[in-house]
Scaffold this active site. Structure first.
Site, PDB file in Angstrom:
ATOM      1  N   ALA A  28      40.963  51.800  31.904  1.00 26.50           N
ATOM      2  CA  ALA A  28      41.475  53.174  31.856  1.00 26.50           C
ATOM      3  C   ALA A  28      41.601  53.620  33.308  1.00 26.50           C
ATOM      4  CB  ALA A  28      40.493  54.059  31.101  1.00 26.50           C
ATOM      5  N   ASP A  29      42.807  53.985  33.707  1.00 26.63           N
ATOM      6  CA  ASP A  29      43.056  54.388  35.103  1.00 26.63           C
ATOM      7  C   ASP A  29      42.838  55.892  35.256  1.00 26.63           C
ATOM      8  OD1 ASP A  29      43.655  51.773  35.608  1.00 26.63           O
ATOM      9  OD2 ASP A  29      45.814  52.077  35.898  1.00 26.63           O
ATOM     10  N   GLY A  55      44.809  48.252  34.115  1.00 21.45           N
ATOM     11  CA  GLY A  55      44.159  46.932  34.104  1.00 21.45           C
ATOM     12  C   GLY A  55      45.244  45.908  34.381  1.00 21.45           C
ATOM     13  N   LYS A  56      44.991  45.026  35.337  1.00 18.98           N
ATOM     14  CA  LYS A  56      46.083  44.157  35.786  1.00 18.98           C
ATOM     15  C   LYS A  56      46.672  43.301  34.650  1.00 18.98           C
ATOM     16  CE  LYS A  56      44.411  44.007  40.503  1.00 18.98           C
ATOM     17  NZ  LYS A  56      45.262  45.110  40.956  1.00 18.98           N
ATOM     18  N   SER A  57      45.813  42.722  33.819  1.00 18.92           N
ATOM     19  CA  SER A  57      46.351  41.851  32.756  1.00 18.92           C
ATOM     20  C   SER A  57      47.046  42.662  31.672  1.00 18.92           C
ATOM     21  CB  SER A  57      45.224  41.018  32.143  1.00 18.92           C
ATOM     22  OG  SER A  57      44.642  40.211  33.131  1.00 18.92           O
ATOM     23  N   ASP A 266      51.752  44.148  39.156  1.00 24.19           N
ATOM     24  CA  ASP A 266      51.501  43.620  37.807  1.00 24.19           C
ATOM     25  C   ASP A 266      52.804  43.536  37.011  1.00 24.19           C
ATOM     26  OD1 ASP A 266      48.866  43.816  38.630  1.00 24.19           O
ATOM     27  OD2 ASP A 266      48.621  45.786  37.723  1.00 24.19           O
TER      28      ASP A 266
HETATM   29  O1  RIB Z   1      47.227  46.767  39.811  1.00 18.94           O
HETATM   30  C1  RIB Z   1      46.972  48.040  39.333  1.00 18.94           C
HETATM   31  C2  RIB Z   1      45.815  48.013  38.399  1.00 18.94           C
HETATM   32  O2  RIB Z   1      44.679  47.619  39.129  1.00 18.94           O
HETATM   33  C3  RIB Z   1      45.466  49.359  37.807  1.00 18.94           C
HETATM   34  O3  RIB Z   1      46.094  49.591  36.563  1.00 18.94           O
HETATM   35  C4  RIB Z   1      43.952  49.318  37.721  1.00 18.94           C
HETATM   36  O4  RIB Z   1      43.458  49.342  36.433  1.00 18.94           O
HETATM   37  C5  RIB Z   1      43.543  48.048  38.440  1.00 18.94           C
HETATM   38  O5  RIB Z   1      43.222  47.040  37.565  1.00 18.94           O
END
Ligand code: RIB
Length: 317
Positions: A28-29, A55-57, A266
């Site tokens: 969660a950003d 989250g990158k994945s 990503d």
């Molecule tokens: O690359 C960006 C991502 O890095 C973000 O969404 C954050 O959650 C971190 O994983």
């Protein structure tokens, strides 16, 4: 990007459709925008807090699904509100989330600050991501074996990433590894990797050599030192360098006015993963990925900023 590059990207987009698996992190950003980033010990005032899916994945998976690619996410969230938000938002984009474990710990979070020049700082609290074990991955070996390509990054443990790469390798599924956040890799993981996605700092760390991106011979030597046969060196707004069979090819970036670059890397990776699964060349895949990543920088957030296949088509016209 010239007309030929746009055509190349469109052709690559039309070929997507082979299934992919993204294995790794969901966060969660917790995002705040501010005019300028604070220095050490400094307080600045920012916008209202937004909780956005990241989250990158998970970002890679969201990109692929929005481009129309059958996409499976393997990872772990907590049994909490943030976990639900992440699962629902991925499912809405078309990602198969049935292989995301729900754990009795907090969902991973990322504290993100974005400034007026679209730059960001990110601090991650891994939470449930840290609970994804090699055994969890081996349980999903059949899911991995059915993919056209497996996407990995380093927001889960290296043991877990290596176990996933092993499953893919044994099934003949290409392994695409984004070395982010930067960490040194074991010789085994490098051997299991088919395509390495790195920035300058990551390539330098993994190869153990200094990398000056203006010195192409040095870049090629650094890739060679990793032992991985194919790779992409991302250069942000300056495009990317494709490494294949000892040679380098430059792919230009698309010019846009960025408001937030969070998750752009990503989306590049998720696009490239989709392209490689479909048998598209690395250079054509990177050209399309450059377009998708450029689109993502024009809105705030990671997944919240990603474009659909139709929107990317419109952008490329
Ligand atoms: O690359 C960006 C991502 O890095 C973000 O969404 C954050 O959650 C971190 O994983």
């Amino acid at each position: 990007m010239n007309v030929a590059d746009r055509g190349r990207a469109l052709e690559a987009l039309d070929r997507l459709g082979a299934p992919v698996v993204a294995l790794g992190s969901l966060n969660a950003d917790l995002t705040v925008t501010t005019q300028r980033l604070p220095g050490p010990g400094e307080t600045v005032v920012g916008s209202d807090l937004r909780i956005l899916p990241g989250g990158k994945s998970a970002n890679q998976a969201a990109t692929a699904a929005l481009l129309g690619v059958p996409t499976v996410m393997i990872g772990a969230v907590g049994r909490d509100g943030n976990g639900q938000l992440l699962l629902e938002s991925l499912a809405l984009k078309g990602v198969d989330t049935r292989h995301v474990y729900e754990r009795e710990v907090a969902t991973g979070t990322a504290m993100i600050t974005v400034d007026g020049a679209a730059e960001n700082t990110i601090v991650i609290s891994p939470g449930a991501n840290a609970t994804l074990t090699p055994a969890d991955v081996v349980d999903k070996a059949q899911v991995i074996a059915e993919a056209g390509a497996l996407g990995l990054c380093l927001e889960v443990s290296l043991e877990t990433v290596t176990a996933a790469a092993r499953c893919a390798h044994e099934a003949g599924v290409p392994v695409v590894l984004n070395v982010s956040p930067a960490r040194q890799l074991s010789p085994e993981l490098l051997e299991l990797t088919d395509v390495l996605i790195v920035n300058q700092h990551e390539l330098s760390l993994v190869s153990g050599q200094s990398v000056d991106t203006a010195d192409l011979e040095q870049v090629a030597k650094a890739f060679m030192a990793t032992g991985v046969k194919r790779g992409v060196l991302t250069l942000g707004g300056a495009g990317s360098l494709i490494y294949e069979e000892g040679r380098l090819e430059w792919v230009a970036a698309f010019k846009v006015n960025p408001v937030d670059t969070t998750g752009a890397g990503d989306s590049f990776m998720g696009t490239l993963l989709s392209a490689l699964a479909a048998g598209v060349s690395l250079a054509d895949g990177a050209t399309l990925a450059a377009a998708v990543a450029a689109c993502s920088t024009t809105k705030v957030g990671a997944q919240a900023s990603y474009a659909s296949a139709d929107e990317v088509r419109e952008f490329l016209k």
